[in-house]
Structures are given as C-alpha cells and as structure tokens.
Design a protein around this motif. Structure first.
Motif, short mmCIF file in Angstrom:
data_model
loop_
_atom_site.label_atom_id
_atom_site.label_comp_id
_atom_site.label_asym_id
_atom_site.label_seq_id
_atom_site.Cartn_x
_atom_site.Cartn_y
_atom_site.Cartn_z
N TYR A 38 0.85 -1.19 0.00
CA TYR A 38 0.00 0.00 0.00
C TYR A 38 0.88 1.24 0.00
CZ TYR A 38 -3.80 3.21 0.89
OH TYR A 38 -4.71 4.22 0.75
N ASN A 39 0.59 2.16 -0.91
CA ASN A 39 1.38 3.37 -1.04
C ASN A 39 0.46 4.58 -0.84
OD1 ASN A 39 2.74 5.70 -2.39
ND2 ASN A 39 4.29 4.16 -2.87
N GLU A 40 0.73 5.36 0.19
CA GLU A 40 -0.12 6.51 0.50
C GLU A 40 -0.09 7.55 -0.61
OE1 GLU A 40 0.87 8.11 4.28
OE2 GLU A 40 0.16 6.36 5.41
N THR A 41 1.06 7.68 -1.27
CA THR A 41 1.17 8.65 -2.37
C THR A 41 0.25 8.26 -3.52
OG1 THR A 41 3.47 9.11 -1.79
CG2 THR A 41 2.75 9.76 -3.99
N PHE A 42 0.21 6.97 -3.83
CA PHE A 42 -0.64 6.48 -4.91
C PHE A 42 -2.08 6.25 -4.45
CE2 PHE A 42 3.41 4.19 -6.56
CZ PHE A 42 3.90 5.40 -7.04
N ASP A 43 -2.28 6.19 -3.14
CA ASP A 43 -3.60 5.92 -2.56
C ASP A 43 -4.11 4.55 -3.00
OD1 ASP A 43 -5.83 6.38 -1.00
OD2 ASP A 43 -6.93 7.39 -2.60
N GLY A 44 -3.27 3.54 -2.84
CA GLY A 44 -3.67 2.19 -3.20
C GLY A 44 -2.49 1.25 -3.23
N VAL A 45 -2.78 -0.02 -3.48
CA VAL A 45 -1.74 -1.04 -3.62
C VAL A 45 -1.33 -1.10 -5.09
CG1 VAL A 45 -1.16 -3.47 -3.33
CG2 VAL A 45 -2.73 -2.36 -1.71
N LEU A 46 -0.05 -0.93 -5.37
CA LEU A 46 0.43 -0.96 -6.75
C LEU A 46 0.48 -2.39 -7.26
CD1 LEU A 46 1.59 0.63 -9.15
CD2 LEU A 46 3.87 0.32 -8.15
N LEU A 47 -0.30 -2.66 -8.33
CA LEU A 47 -0.34 -4.00 -8.91
C LEU A 47 0.49 -4.12 -10.18
CD1 LEU A 47 -4.15 -4.85 -8.56
CD2 LEU A 47 -2.30 -5.28 -6.93
N ALA A 48 0.53 -3.04 -10.96
CA ALA A 48 1.28 -3.06 -12.22
C ALA A 48 1.54 -1.61 -12.64
CB ALA A 48 0.51 -3.80 -13.30
N THR A 158 -1.57 -4.80 6.50
CA THR A 158 -1.50 -6.25 6.28
C THR A 158 -2.16 -6.67 4.98
OG1 THR A 158 -3.58 -6.65 7.47
CG2 THR A 158 -1.54 -6.64 8.77
N LEU A 159 -2.86 -5.73 4.33
CA LEU A 159 -3.60 -6.00 3.08
C LEU A 159 -4.69 -7.06 3.30
CD1 LEU A 159 -0.67 -6.06 0.48
CD2 LEU A 159 -1.92 -4.10 1.42
N HIS A 160 -5.24 -7.07 4.51
CA HIS A 160 -6.28 -8.05 4.84
C HIS A 160 -7.66 -7.41 4.77
CE1 HIS A 160 -8.87 -10.58 7.39
NE2 HIS A 160 -8.13 -11.56 6.93
N LEU A 161 -8.60 -8.15 4.17
CA LEU A 161 -9.97 -7.67 4.01
C LEU A 161 -10.92 -8.40 4.95
CD1 LEU A 161 -9.80 -7.88 0.17
CD2 LEU A 161 -10.53 -5.77 1.28
N SER A 162 -11.93 -7.68 5.39
CA SER A 162 -13.04 -8.28 6.12
C SER A 162 -14.25 -8.15 5.21
CB SER A 162 -13.28 -7.55 7.44
OG SER A 162 -14.44 -8.05 8.08
N GLY A 163 -14.96 -9.27 4.98
CA GLY A 163 -16.05 -9.23 4.01
C GLY A 163 -17.38 -9.71 4.56
N SER A 164 -18.39 -9.63 3.70
CA SER A 164 -19.75 -10.01 4.09
C SER A 164 -20.47 -10.72 2.95
CB SER A 164 -20.54 -8.75 4.48
OG SER A 164 -21.92 -9.05 4.65
N LEU A 165 -21.28 -11.72 3.34
CA LEU A 165 -22.15 -12.43 2.40
C LEU A 165 -23.62 -12.25 2.80
CD1 LEU A 165 -20.25 -15.82 1.87
CD2 LEU A 165 -20.48 -13.96 0.23
N LEU A 166 -23.91 -11.18 3.50
CA LEU A 166 -25.28 -10.94 3.95
C LEU A 166 -26.17 -10.43 2.81
CD1 LEU A 166 -24.63 -9.20 7.40
CD2 LEU A 166 -25.36 -11.56 6.99
N GLN A 167 -25.58 -9.81 1.82
CA GLN A 167 -26.34 -9.23 0.72
C GLN A 167 -26.76 -10.30 -0.29
OE1 GLN A 167 -23.40 -8.40 1.87
NE2 GLN A 167 -23.64 -6.36 2.75
N PRO A 168 -27.96 -10.18 -0.87
CA PRO A 168 -28.47 -11.20 -1.79
C PRO A 168 -27.69 -11.32 -3.10
CG PRO A 168 -29.90 -9.27 -1.77
CD PRO A 168 -28.94 -9.10 -0.64
N ASN A 169 -26.91 -10.30 -3.45
CA ASN A 169 -26.13 -10.35 -4.69
C ASN A 169 -24.73 -10.89 -4.47
OD1 ASN A 169 -25.40 -8.07 -3.21
ND2 ASN A 169 -24.80 -6.91 -5.02
#
Length: 221
Positions: A38-48, A158-169
C-alpha cells in the motif's frame, strides 16, 4: 470487479550515481520494489505499472547529493478497496465459523459466520466442507469456489480484508452469473403462467355468469 483503478502519475525517482550506467533498469527496480504494497502517495496497492521518461539527462538534486532524479510519466494499476465495494476471490479454506478467501492472488479476506446470511448452512459431504443454500440447492460455496462478497474493511498494512455475504447479490459467482438468471426466467415464466390461469378462470366465470343470466331471463319470459 470494483476496487481497481488506473491512475496517471508524474513521478520523480531518486537514483544513486552508481545506477547511472543503466537508468532504465534502476527505474524498473525502484518501481518494482513498490509492487503489492500500500502506497499513500498512490492511494492504493500498486499491482502493475508502465513508465516512460523524456529526460535526456538526469539531474543532480540539491541537498540530496549524491542522488540524482529522473522524472517519469507513469500509468499505475492500483487496488484500493473501500467499504461496500463488491470484490471477488477464491475460497482457500472454510469451516463452520468462517470462510477464507484470496483476492487477486495476494490479498487475504475473511468472512465470519455472523456475516454469512442464514440461508447458507455449513455441511460436510464426502469429507468436504461446504456452505449450501437452503433456498437453492445449486448454490454452494466450497474450496476453490470463486466468491463475490461485499467489503466491510481493509487493513492497509497487512492487506487483509473483512467481508460479508449478507447481501443477496453475493455468493458463488458461477451460480450468481448463470443459475440466478435461469431462476429469474423460470420465476417470470411461472408468474406469467399463473396470471394466464387466473385470467382464464376470470373469463370463464364471467361467461358462466352471462349464461346464467340469460337462463334466468328465459325462465321469466
């Protein structure tokens, strides 16, 4: 999938004079060291990235001797998930209390039981753990399943996500993209059939009422 963006950037890369013989390789090494962080200057994780420079000569930077700077124009592919965005990832582990997912091959995500909607029941079939929908038997989540989920939070360190499957989509991507559409068609067909049956019954009832009315008039005459 949401959470991905392309950004145009003007960069200034600092290089040591020892790198001056092969500036292109030095720039490549510098940018590559930023990948999957994660790079604060880019405001995201650089992938390519792709980068080019128009500087014919590198410039010595005042106060940063002996470093020199090279100005670049870069196009960056960034991963920047926000709450309520929809992401997809492959299930690598699951149990009665949680589902563990890998997103884009590097970021881990966890969905705990309280964020899994009630229609999904945890089961073990033939030694394999899975979550099966009580609403539609074809909707299952097991290891190797690609799952669509909603982001709750993202830890930039840590680049770790917390997610949810409560939504019908959310759920099994294959089922959502294929069978959900089929079920919608079947549902619409059934509704149309029920409507036609109801409408036909109404017409029949009206016809019977007219016939009875005619018979009633005939008996009086």
């Amino acid at each position: 999938m949401e959470g991905l963006k392309v950004s145009e950037a003007d960069l200034l890369v600092y290089l040591h004079p020892s790198k001056s013989k092969n500036v292109s390789q030095a720039i490549y090494n510098e940018l590559s060291s930023m990948l999957f962080k994660y790079n604060e200057t880019f405001d995201g994780v650089l992938l390519a990235y792709s980068a080019s420079t128009n500087d014919e000569l590198a410039k010595i930077l005042p106060g940063l001797h002996p470093c020199f700077g090279v100005r670049l124009k870069a196009q960056l592919l960034l991963f920047d998930p926000k709450p309520n965005m929809i992401l997809e990832g492959k299930v690598v582990k699951l149990g009665a209390q949680s589902i563990h997912i890998v997103v884009l091959g590097f970021s881990s995500a966890t969905i705990i039981d309280e964020d899994i909607r009630e229609e999904f029941d945890y089961k073990v079939k033939h030694g394999k753990e899975l979550f099966a929908s009580s609403v539609n038997k074809r909707h299952k989540i097991e290891i190797e399943t690609v799952v669509r989920f909603v982001v709750k939070s993202f830890d930039e360190e840590t680049l770790h996500l917390s997610g949810s499957l409560l939504q019908p989509n959310t759920g099994n991507v294959n089922w959502l993209d294929k069978y959900a559409e089929e079920d919608l068609v079947e549902s619409n067909t059934k509704k149309q059939r029920d409507y036609q049956t109801t409408d036909h019954s109404k017409i029949t009832t009206d016809d019977d009422r007219v016939k009875r009315s005619k018979k009633h008039k005939s008996s009086h005459s």
